[in-house]
Design a protein around this motif. Structure first.
Motif, mmCIF file in Angstrom:
data_model
loop_
_atom_site.group_PDB
_atom_site.id
_atom_site.type_symbol
_atom_site.label_atom_id
_atom_site.label_comp_id
_atom_site.label_asym_id
_atom_site.label_seq_id
_atom_site.Cartn_x
_atom_site.Cartn_y
_atom_site.Cartn_z
ATOM 1 N N ILE A 1 38.261 2.236 27.206
ATOM 2 C CA ILE A 1 39.537 2.549 27.865
ATOM 3 C C ILE A 1 39.518 2.418 29.389
ATOM 4 O O ILE A 1 40.565 2.328 29.991
ATOM 5 C CB ILE A 1 40.137 3.902 27.435
ATOM 6 C CG1 ILE A 1 39.399 5.066 28.055
ATOM 7 C CG2 ILE A 1 40.235 4.072 25.940
ATOM 8 C CD1 ILE A 1 40.257 6.319 27.972
ATOM 9 N N TYR A 2 38.320 2.366 29.992
ATOM 10 C CA TYR A 2 38.274 2.185 31.461
ATOM 11 C C TYR A 2 37.935 0.745 31.845
ATOM 12 O O TYR A 2 37.527 0.486 32.970
ATOM 13 C CB TYR A 2 37.271 3.171 32.086
ATOM 14 C CG TYR A 2 37.689 4.613 31.896
ATOM 15 C CD1 TYR A 2 38.712 5.175 32.662
ATOM 16 C CD2 TYR A 2 37.102 5.409 30.918
ATOM 17 C CE1 TYR A 2 39.125 6.482 32.462
ATOM 18 C CE2 TYR A 2 37.517 6.727 30.715
ATOM 19 C CZ TYR A 2 38.525 7.247 31.489
ATOM 20 O OH TYR A 2 38.946 8.543 31.296
ATOM 21 N N SER B 1 43.264 1.759 24.818
ATOM 22 C CA SER B 1 44.479 2.567 24.936
ATOM 23 C C SER B 1 45.270 2.100 26.149
ATOM 24 O O SER B 1 44.699 1.498 27.066
ATOM 25 C CB SER B 1 44.019 4.014 25.096
ATOM 26 O OG SER B 1 44.859 4.773 25.895
ATOM 27 N N ARG C 1 51.095 8.320 24.536
ATOM 28 C CA ARG C 1 50.208 8.459 23.387
ATOM 29 C C ARG C 1 50.138 7.204 22.517
ATOM 30 O O ARG C 1 50.531 7.219 21.342
ATOM 31 C CB ARG C 1 50.608 9.694 22.518
ATOM 32 C CG ARG C 1 50.804 10.998 23.251
ATOM 33 C CD ARG C 1 49.668 11.396 24.162
ATOM 34 N NE ARG C 1 48.386 11.509 23.519
ATOM 35 C CZ ARG C 1 47.278 10.915 24.004
ATOM 36 N NH1 ARG C 1 47.312 10.197 25.116
ATOM 37 N NH2 ARG C 1 46.146 11.070 23.385
ATOM 38 N N TYR D 1 36.167 8.429 38.322
ATOM 39 C CA TYR D 1 35.324 9.624 38.379
ATOM 40 C C TYR D 1 34.095 9.382 39.248
ATOM 41 O O TYR D 1 33.610 8.247 39.342
ATOM 42 C CB TYR D 1 34.805 9.994 36.979
ATOM 43 C CG TYR D 1 35.887 10.144 35.947
ATOM 44 C CD1 TYR D 1 36.766 11.220 35.980
ATOM 45 C CD2 TYR D 1 36.026 9.204 34.919
ATOM 46 C CE1 TYR D 1 37.760 11.352 35.020
ATOM 47 C CE2 TYR D 1 37.014 9.335 33.954
ATOM 48 C CZ TYR D 1 37.883 10.412 34.011
ATOM 49 O OH TYR D 1 38.862 10.541 33.072
HETATM 50 N N1 PMP Z 1 38.066 8.085 25.773
HETATM 51 C C1 PMP Z 1 37.706 8.507 26.999
HETATM 52 C C2 PMP Z 1 36.359 8.146 27.521
HETATM 53 C C3 PMP Z 1 38.575 9.293 27.770
HETATM 54 O O1 PMP Z 1 38.210 9.680 28.988
HETATM 55 C C4 PMP Z 1 39.829 9.649 27.231
HETATM 56 C C5 PMP Z 1 40.669 10.553 28.072
HETATM 57 N N2 PMP Z 1 41.894 10.747 27.841
HETATM 58 C C6 PMP Z 1 40.171 9.151 25.960
HETATM 59 C C7 PMP Z 1 39.256 8.387 25.248
HETATM 60 C C8 PMP Z 1 41.483 9.426 25.289
HETATM 61 O O2 PMP Z 1 42.523 8.662 25.830
HETATM 62 P P1 PMP Z 1 43.987 8.648 25.220
HETATM 63 O O3 PMP Z 1 44.873 9.246 26.267
HETATM 64 O O4 PMP Z 1 44.319 7.221 24.957
HETATM 65 O O5 PMP Z 1 43.970 9.456 23.974
#
Ligand code: PMP
Ligand code: GLU
Length: 406
Positions: free
Chosen positions: A216-217, A246, A257, A335
């Motif tokens: 996700i990052y 995401s 969401r 972070y």
């Molecule tokens: N994975 C990581 C590493 C996260 O930091 C987060 C933080 N929200 C998520 C998954 C979940 O993301 P989402 O908002 O898409 O549920």
């Protein structure tokens, strides 16, 4: 009228499963920061990892249009076809990974995608390898799905990344799964292609192990470009890797969401079955917004990443000047995860990272998360999804406070 006694159930009345876990510490810290702000405190909140930018206008307009066009009903369990196709296109374009429609599942955020995946593959007692530091929800989700988290610690001296030898040593006949997250929440570090290949070679020797890569990052990356995950580095793992992603972080859409999973057909089908019973379908309106996010102009992503990078350079530079703090530059994310070991001072009542976080709240009105929430004590996580102006003030306040400890 019900007596107050009847409002509280005895612990034994709750499932053992839910008693195993703790609430999300990142979300709890953010709620605390909000409550203190509401009470008039001049809090600077560096706790929750949530973009401070508004969702881009074109994405919001797509949602409004979806409502006006009547897209307000349940959708297919696995998401609307156009969004699934947009995910396929995105993964081919950006990740060099190729999937069919029945290999994609849209869910209510990456958290929900991960939970569906764990529900689909983890049996009671299965061991799940989680490199530490880890995102707070991984171990708790594994506990909720009856698995057993097995932590592999990677400290600052190894840039918070596990080695192939550590991975090999952690794998047993009970190992079911490994969770990878690069760039990492909380460390900000990313594995290089070479490092991923070396981990992949270990995993190739253990064909019973599933791999989940939480990407996700991926867009918040300034070192080690282009973004690479373990399947890019080791294509032989395609058949047993599930990629999670995401729109939350990339497009500043945490509240909408929408997350998604891509992987082998049989595991996606099992996750879809779980989702059909636990959610029906992801939010229809948000799916149209996510479609615009993935297919529309991507300039917003570059703009936001640039801002995170500038803030990163500033805050890391400031932390590196402070006595008692050791801070490595992050490869990406929003972070930083400095060591605060040099600040521990029993005479001042600060003997660990949790007490240091309390100290920063009391002395500087700064909210951070103690490293132990992520499985690595003597560190803190600071999230820089806040304006430069506030970060400048935060750095001043932290500097002033920590001088009292050294
Ligand atoms: N994975 C990581 C590493 C996260 O930091 C987060 C933080 N929200 C998520 C998954 C979940 O993301 P989402 O908002 O898409 O549920
Ligand atoms: N992932 C973000 C964080 O770590 C958001 C909160 C959460 O879901 O944990 O702060």
């Amino acid at each position: 009228m019900a007596s107050t006694k009847s409002l509280h159930v005895h612990e034994n009345a709750l499932a053992e499963r839910v008693q195993r876990i703790k609430p999300s510490s990142t979300i709890a810290a953010a709620a605390r920061a909000e409550a203190l702000q509401a009470a008039g405190k001049k809090i600077i909140n560096l706790s929750i990892g949530e973009p401070d930018f508004d969702t881009p206008e074109a994405i919001k307009m797509a949602a409004i249009k979806a409502i006006q066009q009547g897209h307000t009903k349940y959708t297919a369990v696995d998401g609307i076809k156009s969004l699934k196709q947009a995910v396929i296109n995105k993964m081919a374009r950006e990740n060099r990974l190729h999937y069919e429609l029945n290999q994609i599942l849209i869910s209510g955020g990456a958290k929900h995608s991960l939970y569906n995946f764990f529900s689909a593959v983890v049996n009671p007692g299965d061991e799940v390898i989680i490199p530490a530091p880890y995102w707070v929800s991984y171990p708790e989700m594994i506990l909720l799905t009856d698995g057993k988290p097995v932590f592999v610690s990677a400290g600052m001296e190894q840039h918070f990344k596990i080695t192939p030898a550590q991975l090999e040593a952690a794998i047993t006949h009970k190992t079911r799964l490994i969770i990878l997250n690069s760039p990492s929440n909380p460390s900000g570090m990313a594995y290089s292609e070479k490092e991923l290949k070396a981990l992949g070679e270990v995993l190739l020797r253990h064909p019973q192990v599933w791999i989940v890569t939480d990407d996700i990052y991926e867009h918040h990356l300034w070192n080690q470009t282009p973004f690479t995950n373990i399947v890019n580095a080791c294509p032989e793992l395609y058949d047993r890797t599930v990629v999670i992603n995401s729109v939350s972080k990339t497009y500043a859409m945490t509240g909408w969401r929408i997350g998604y999973a891509a992987g082998p057909m049989n595991v996606i089908a099992a996750m879809k079955k779980a989702q059909s019973q636990n959610t029906s379908s992801p939010c229809s309106i948000s799916q149209y917004a996510a479609l615009e996010a993935l297919e529309g102009d991507q300039a917003c992503v570059r703009r936001m990443t640039q801002a995170y990078k500038e803030r990163h350079d500033f805050i890391v530079g400031e932390l590196q000047k402070m006595p008692g703090i050791k801070c490595l530059p992050s490869d990406g994310t929003f972070y930083t995860f400095p060591s605060i070991k040099g600040l521990l001072n029993p005479a001042k009542g600060v003997t660990n990272d949790i007490e240091l976080a309390e100290f920063l709240l009391d002395e500087a009105e700064i909210v951070v998360i103690p490293g132990s929430a992520f499985g690595v004590a003597d560190h803190i996580r600071l999230c820089y999804t806040t304006s430069m102006e506030k970060l400048v003030e935060a750095a001043e306040r932290i500097h002033k406070a920590v001088k009292k400890l050294t």
